[in-house]
Design an enzyme around this catalytic site. Sequence first.
Site, PDB file in Angstrom:
ATOM      1  N   ALA A 117       0.861  -1.176   0.000  1.00  0.00           N
ATOM      2  CA  ALA A 117       0.000   0.000   0.000  1.00  0.00           C
ATOM      3  C   ALA A 117       0.901   1.231   0.000  1.00  0.00           C
ATOM      4  O   ALA A 117       2.054   1.165   0.433  1.00  0.00           O
ATOM      5  CB  ALA A 117      -0.890  -0.013   1.237  1.00  0.00           C
TER       6      ALA A 117
ATOM      7  N   GLY B 179       0.591  -4.991   1.001  1.00  0.00           N
ATOM      8  CA  GLY B 179      -0.631  -5.059   0.195  1.00  0.00           C
ATOM      9  C   GLY B 179      -0.403  -5.728  -1.158  1.00  0.00           C
ATOM     10  O   GLY B 179      -1.331  -6.298  -1.735  1.00  0.00           O
TER      11      GLY B 179
ATOM     12  N   GLU C 149      -0.699  -9.313  -0.456  1.00  0.00           N
ATOM     13  CA  GLU C 149      -2.119  -9.580  -0.173  1.00  0.00           C
ATOM     14  C   GLU C 149      -2.955  -9.554  -1.450  1.00  0.00           C
ATOM     15  O   GLU C 149      -3.876 -10.356  -1.618  1.00  0.00           O
ATOM     16  CB  GLU C 149      -2.645  -8.555   0.834  1.00  0.00           C
TER      17      GLU C 149
ATOM     18  N   GLU D 257       4.715  -5.181   7.121  1.00  0.00           N
ATOM     19  CA  GLU D 257       4.017  -4.104   7.841  1.00  0.00           C
ATOM     20  C   GLU D 257       4.551  -3.899   9.260  1.00  0.00           C
ATOM     21  O   GLU D 257       4.591  -2.776   9.768  1.00  0.00           O
ATOM     22  CB  GLU D 257       2.513  -4.390   7.911  1.00  0.00           C
TER      23      GLU D 257
HETATM   24  N1  CO8 Z   1       4.570   3.113  -0.721  1.00  0.00           N
HETATM   25  C1  CO8 Z   1       4.956   4.277  -1.294  1.00  0.00           C
HETATM   26  N2  CO8 Z   1       6.092   4.384  -2.028  1.00  0.00           N
HETATM   27  C2  CO8 Z   1       6.837   3.280  -2.189  1.00  0.00           C
HETATM   28  C3  CO8 Z   1       6.487   2.046  -1.623  1.00  0.00           C
HETATM   29  C4  CO8 Z   1       5.285   1.979  -0.875  1.00  0.00           C
HETATM   30  N3  CO8 Z   1       4.840   0.831  -0.315  1.00  0.00           N
HETATM   31  N4  CO8 Z   1       7.436   1.125  -1.945  1.00  0.00           N
HETATM   32  C5  CO8 Z   1       8.340   1.780  -2.701  1.00  0.00           C
HETATM   33  N5  CO8 Z   1       7.986   3.072  -2.851  1.00  0.00           N
HETATM   34  C6  CO8 Z   1       8.710   4.133  -3.589  1.00  0.00           C
HETATM   35  C7  CO8 Z   1       9.922   4.606  -2.810  1.00  0.00           C
HETATM   36  O1  CO8 Z   1       9.531   5.567  -1.857  1.00  0.00           O
HETATM   37  C8  CO8 Z   1      10.774   5.194  -3.929  1.00  0.00           C
HETATM   38  O2  CO8 Z   1      10.242   6.460  -4.257  1.00  0.00           O
HETATM   39  P1  CO8 Z   1      11.240   7.749  -4.415  1.00  0.00           P
HETATM   40  O3  CO8 Z   1      12.097   7.393  -5.592  1.00  0.00           O
HETATM   41  O4  CO8 Z   1      10.300   8.879  -4.670  1.00  0.00           O
HETATM   42  O5  CO8 Z   1      12.000   7.835  -3.157  1.00  0.00           O
HETATM   43  C9  CO8 Z   1      10.519   4.268  -5.088  1.00  0.00           C
HETATM   44  O6  CO8 Z   1       9.266   3.588  -4.790  1.00  0.00           O
HETATM   45  C10 CO8 Z   1      11.574   3.209  -5.279  1.00  0.00           C
HETATM   46  O7  CO8 Z   1      11.754   2.521  -4.045  1.00  0.00           O
HETATM   47  P2  CO8 Z   1      13.172   2.354  -3.310  1.00  0.00           P
HETATM   48  O8  CO8 Z   1      14.068   3.480  -3.657  1.00  0.00           O
HETATM   49  O9  CO8 Z   1      12.910   2.097  -1.862  1.00  0.00           O
HETATM   50  O10 CO8 Z   1      13.677   1.026  -4.052  1.00  0.00           O
HETATM   51  P3  CO8 Z   1      14.670  -0.100  -3.445  1.00  0.00           P
HETATM   52  O11 CO8 Z   1      14.981  -0.985  -4.598  1.00  0.00           O
HETATM   53  O12 CO8 Z   1      15.779   0.540  -2.693  1.00  0.00           O
HETATM   54  O13 CO8 Z   1      13.780  -0.906  -2.370  1.00  0.00           O
HETATM   55  C11 CO8 Z   1      11.805  -2.036  -1.553  1.00  0.00           C
HETATM   56  C12 CO8 Z   1      12.651  -1.630  -2.773  1.00  0.00           C
HETATM   57  C13 CO8 Z   1      12.584  -3.017  -0.674  1.00  0.00           C
HETATM   58  C14 CO8 Z   1      10.538  -2.693  -2.083  1.00  0.00           C
HETATM   59  C15 CO8 Z   1      11.469  -0.784  -0.720  1.00  0.00           C
HETATM   60  O14 CO8 Z   1      10.925   0.191  -1.601  1.00  0.00           O
HETATM   61  C16 CO8 Z   1      10.456  -1.003   0.368  1.00  0.00           C
HETATM   62  O15 CO8 Z   1      10.797  -1.525   1.411  1.00  0.00           O
HETATM   63  N6  CO8 Z   1       9.176  -0.612   0.154  1.00  0.00           N
HETATM   64  C17 CO8 Z   1       8.131  -0.666   1.144  1.00  0.00           C
HETATM   65  C18 CO8 Z   1       7.654  -2.098   1.362  1.00  0.00           C
HETATM   66  C19 CO8 Z   1       6.593  -2.124   2.442  1.00  0.00           C
HETATM   67  O16 CO8 Z   1       6.818  -1.869   3.602  1.00  0.00           O
HETATM   68  N7  CO8 Z   1       5.354  -2.470   2.048  1.00  0.00           N
HETATM   69  C20 CO8 Z   1       4.252  -2.606   2.956  1.00  0.00           C
HETATM   70  C21 CO8 Z   1       3.476  -1.348   3.009  1.00  0.00           C
HETATM   71  S1  CO8 Z   1       2.176  -1.398   4.236  1.00  0.00           S
HETATM   72  C22 CO8 Z   1       0.919  -2.216   3.449  1.00  0.00           C
HETATM   73  O17 CO8 Z   1       1.038  -2.666   2.351  1.00  0.00           O
HETATM   74  C23 CO8 Z   1      -0.368  -2.334   4.206  1.00  0.00           C
HETATM   75  C24 CO8 Z   1      -1.340  -3.271   3.491  1.00  0.00           C
HETATM   76  C25 CO8 Z   1      -2.673  -2.696   3.369  1.00  0.00           C
HETATM   77  C26 CO8 Z   1      -3.684  -3.614   2.736  1.00  0.00           C
HETATM   78  C27 CO8 Z   1      -3.667  -3.624   1.225  1.00  0.00           C
HETATM   79  C28 CO8 Z   1      -4.778  -4.468   0.666  1.00  0.00           C
HETATM   80  C29 CO8 Z   1      -4.538  -4.893  -0.786  1.00  0.00           C
END
Ligand code: CO8
Length: 261
Positions: free
Chosen positions: A67, A110, A113, A133
């Site tokens: 998400a 998400g 999921e 999460e």
């Molecule tokens: N939300 C918003 N932006 C994101 C997300 C995200 N989940 N994941 C990546 N991005 C963005 C980054 O902020 C970055 O943007 P910017 O260039 O503007 O800084 C861009 O995507 C590229 O990402 P990274 O630079 O971080 O890329 P890396 O290769 O270094 O890392 C990762 C990749 C490991 C995937 C890392 O981006 C990461 O850890 N992302 C977050 C993963 C996470 O915690 N996900 C869970 C989120 S909570 C959730 O999903 C709740 C579920 C709700 C229910 C949904 C029902 C369907």
Amino acid sequence: AKEYQFILTSRPDPAVGLVTLNRPKALNALSSPLFNELNEALADFDADDSIGAIVLTGSERAFAAGADIKEMKDKQFSDAYKNRFLENWSALTRLRKPVIAAVSGYALGGGCELALMADIILASPTATFGQPEITIGTIPGGGGSQRLAHAIGKSRTMELVLTGRTFSAQEAERWGVVSRVVGAGEGEVVKEAVELGRSIAGKSQIAVQAAKEAVNAAFEQNLAEGLRTERRLFHMTFATQDQKEGMAAFAEKRKPTFTHV
Ligand code: CO8
């Protein structure tokens, strides 16, 4: 085809609808506007009689990295609760047509999921699943704790959900989260998913929908209720022309032509 901002839609086969999440700069982070578009595209394919299966995919790098954390970070409880935050994110589980998730790269939070909501998951060897999460102070909200527990049991689910550690395509295959891991070639997982969709679309749509309903009953009902549901749906197929055609074709040693009635 409609123009969307965060997804692409196409028909790689006349009977298969393909939805591609397309927010590359954010690794397909799932925002509300993206989900509104996704739900609309899925509903359109579901309502289209010429479509027999739907494939949902992302990019090589990310199916979806969760998400949209930036959208969520300042959200208040009262707003989340009153406006039923995420409630319409599971619309895909209510579709009649089978949905195949073709997962490459990150399928986190998400994103994991969303894949788990599909009927079948195919993974490329690069697929990385997880429910991280807990590392950002929250818990799965789109069914991860429930669907993973059903798929892989309590101990593994607890470990994943309490630590946030990711799991590989190979682990996902070994544990039965995905039906198989395909070859490593670029686009391979989508190609395989479309092929699988084409195979399903060649069957009676009524039988396919009844079969999907029956299998889902195994996750929603107890054994006695599920068996009853299956038996009723099985009996129901005898009211269709497709059952008559399918069995007549077998007896006459020819291929059936299903008309979905
Ligand atoms: N939300 C918003 N932006 C994101 C997300 C995200 N989940 N994941 C990546 N991005 C963005 C980054 O902020 C970055 O943007 P910017 O260039 O503007 O800084 C861009 O995507 C590229 O990402 P990274 O630079 O971080 O890329 P890396 O290769 O270094 O890392 C990762 C990749 C490991 C995937 C890392 O981006 C990461 O850890 N992302 C977050 C993963 C996470 O915690 N996900 C869970 C989120 S909570 C959730 O999903 C709740 C579920 C709700 C229910 C949904 C029902 C369907």
